[in-house]
Design an enzyme around this catalytic site. Structure first.
Site, PDB file in Angstrom:
ATOM      1  N   LYS A  54       0.894  -1.233   0.055  1.00 11.84           N
ATOM      2  CA  LYS A  54      -0.018   0.109   0.171  1.00 11.84           C
ATOM      3  C   LYS A  54       0.975   1.297  -0.019  1.00 11.84           C
ATOM      4  O   LYS A  54       0.620   2.159  -0.596  1.00 11.84           O
ATOM      5  CB  LYS A  54      -0.943   0.080   1.135  1.00 11.84           C
ATOM      6  CG  LYS A  54      -2.199  -0.938   1.090  1.00 11.84           C
ATOM      7  CD  LYS A  54      -2.452  -1.384   2.441  1.00 11.84           C
ATOM      8  CE  LYS A  54      -3.774  -2.614   2.200  1.00 11.84           C
ATOM      9  NZ  LYS A  54      -4.290  -2.965   3.446  1.00 11.84           N
ATOM     10  N   GLN A  98      -4.257  -2.072   9.858  1.00 13.47           N
ATOM     11  CA  GLN A  98      -3.941  -3.272   9.082  1.00 13.47           C
ATOM     12  C   GLN A  98      -4.654  -4.426  10.184  1.00 13.47           C
ATOM     13  O   GLN A  98      -4.189  -4.365  11.432  1.00 13.47           O
ATOM     14  CB  GLN A  98      -2.557  -3.547   8.915  1.00 13.47           C
ATOM     15  CG  GLN A  98      -2.599  -4.936   8.203  1.00 13.47           C
ATOM     16  CD  GLN A  98      -3.062  -4.773   6.638  1.00 13.47           C
ATOM     17  OE1 GLN A  98      -2.757  -3.918   6.039  1.00 13.47           O
ATOM     18  NE2 GLN A  98      -3.771  -5.878   6.445  1.00 13.47           N
ATOM     19  N   ASP A 121     -10.802   3.151   4.712  1.00 17.65           N
ATOM     20  CA  ASP A 121     -10.995   1.736   4.413  1.00 17.65           C
ATOM     21  C   ASP A 121     -12.256   0.977   4.556  1.00 17.65           C
ATOM     22  O   ASP A 121     -12.484  -0.018   4.334  1.00 17.65           O
ATOM     23  CB  ASP A 121      -9.980   0.840   5.327  1.00 17.65           C
ATOM     24  CG  ASP A 121      -9.418  -0.474   4.730  1.00 17.65           C
ATOM     25  OD1 ASP A 121      -9.692  -0.740   3.663  1.00 17.65           O
ATOM     26  OD2 ASP A 121      -9.080  -1.361   5.726  1.00 17.65           O
TER      27      ASP A 121
END
Length: 281
Positions: A54, A98, A121
């Protein structure tokens, strides 16, 4: 035999990123650099790889990436403190935690600490609710990627029967909502579903999001179905038996180079979207 359509995610991702270049450049001229903060807790090798990918994707597009690597023994409260600091930082436009996180962390509490304005996200409950109502600014990235692939290849959703295998709050459930909002008839299946094979044989569109390698069998797929494989397992294996499903499907995403690249491109798009919204205030 009808020619199979391979839904190439790399092509879709490149198209998304090409559109972002001019937007990033326009922001840069105003002194604004879109910035994504990625939080990695612990030393999980797969998570480290994802965060690095990313970060590299951001760099190639001119987006800043701030990586925060925290000790695996950190408490939920201390992790939330880090998130709150990022919420308050005007130079940060998106926050990505994450997952999975270590067992002592209350993952849901950590997700909920992320500001809705920086939840690029799509992991917060508020973002989930907005997605259900069809107006989320930043829907979960993998579901949004699946819809982007369908749109890029002009695959009709309205009136079709979609069967989603998986009900996670950041994949199975939100993609079911997005398909429903686009006037598909949606069946959401999971580990307790009975007669899964029979249900899949009724599907015009199959979304595999179950997290089990080669789980969806070719004989479960009706002739001409569209298969979107959102799974990624060890050895670059998806959630569908690719060769067997390819024989039945009219269109299918490969693994890798299917949904994955579009998911990352969607994350970049959401970060740029957020930077533009912050620029208006």
């Amino acid at each position: 035999m009808t020619e199979k359509l391979i839904l190439d995610g790399a092509i879709v991702a490149d198209a998304i990123k090409e559109q972002l270049k001019a937007r990033v450049e326009a922001l840069s001229k105003r002194g604004i650099i879109p910035c994504l903060a990625t939080i990695l807790v612990g030393d999980d090798p797969a998570s480290e790889t994802y965060v690095r990918m990313k970060g590299n994707a951001c760099k190639r597009l001119g987006i800043d990436s701030k990586r925060i690597h925290l000790n695996k023994s950190i408490s939920t409260d201390d992790l939330i403190d880090v998130i709150l600091q990022l919420n308050a930082d005007p130079l940060i436009h998106g926050i990505l935690l994450q997952h999975p996180v270590p067992h002592q962390i209350d993952e849901r509490a950590a997700f909920e600490a992320i500001s809705i304005h920086k939840d690029v996200d799509g992991v917060t409950a508020l973002g989930f609710a907005q997605n259900a109502f069809g107006y989320a600014q930043y829907p979960s990235c993998t579901p949004a990627a699946i819809m982007a692939i369908l749109d890029y290849y002009n695959i009709k959703v309205e009136g079709k029967h979609a069967v989603v295998v998986g009900r996670s709050p950041i994949l199975g459930k939100p993609v079911s909502q997005m398909l429903l909002n686009r006037n598909a008839t949606v069946t959401t299946c999971h580990s307790k579903t009975e007669n899964l094979a029979e249900l899949l044989r009724l599907a015009d569109i199959v979304v595999a999001a179950v997290g089990k390698p080669s789980f969806i069998q070719g004989e479960w797929i009706r002739d001409g179905a569209v298969v979107l494989d959102a799974g990624y397992n060890k050895g670059n294996i998806g959630d569908v038996d690719y060769e067997a499903c390819l024989a039945k499907a009219s269109a299918i995403t490969p693994v890798p180079a299917g949904v994955g690249p579009v998911t990352i491109a969607t994350l970049l798009k959401h970060t740029v979207d957020s930077a533009e919204r912050f620029a208006l205030h």
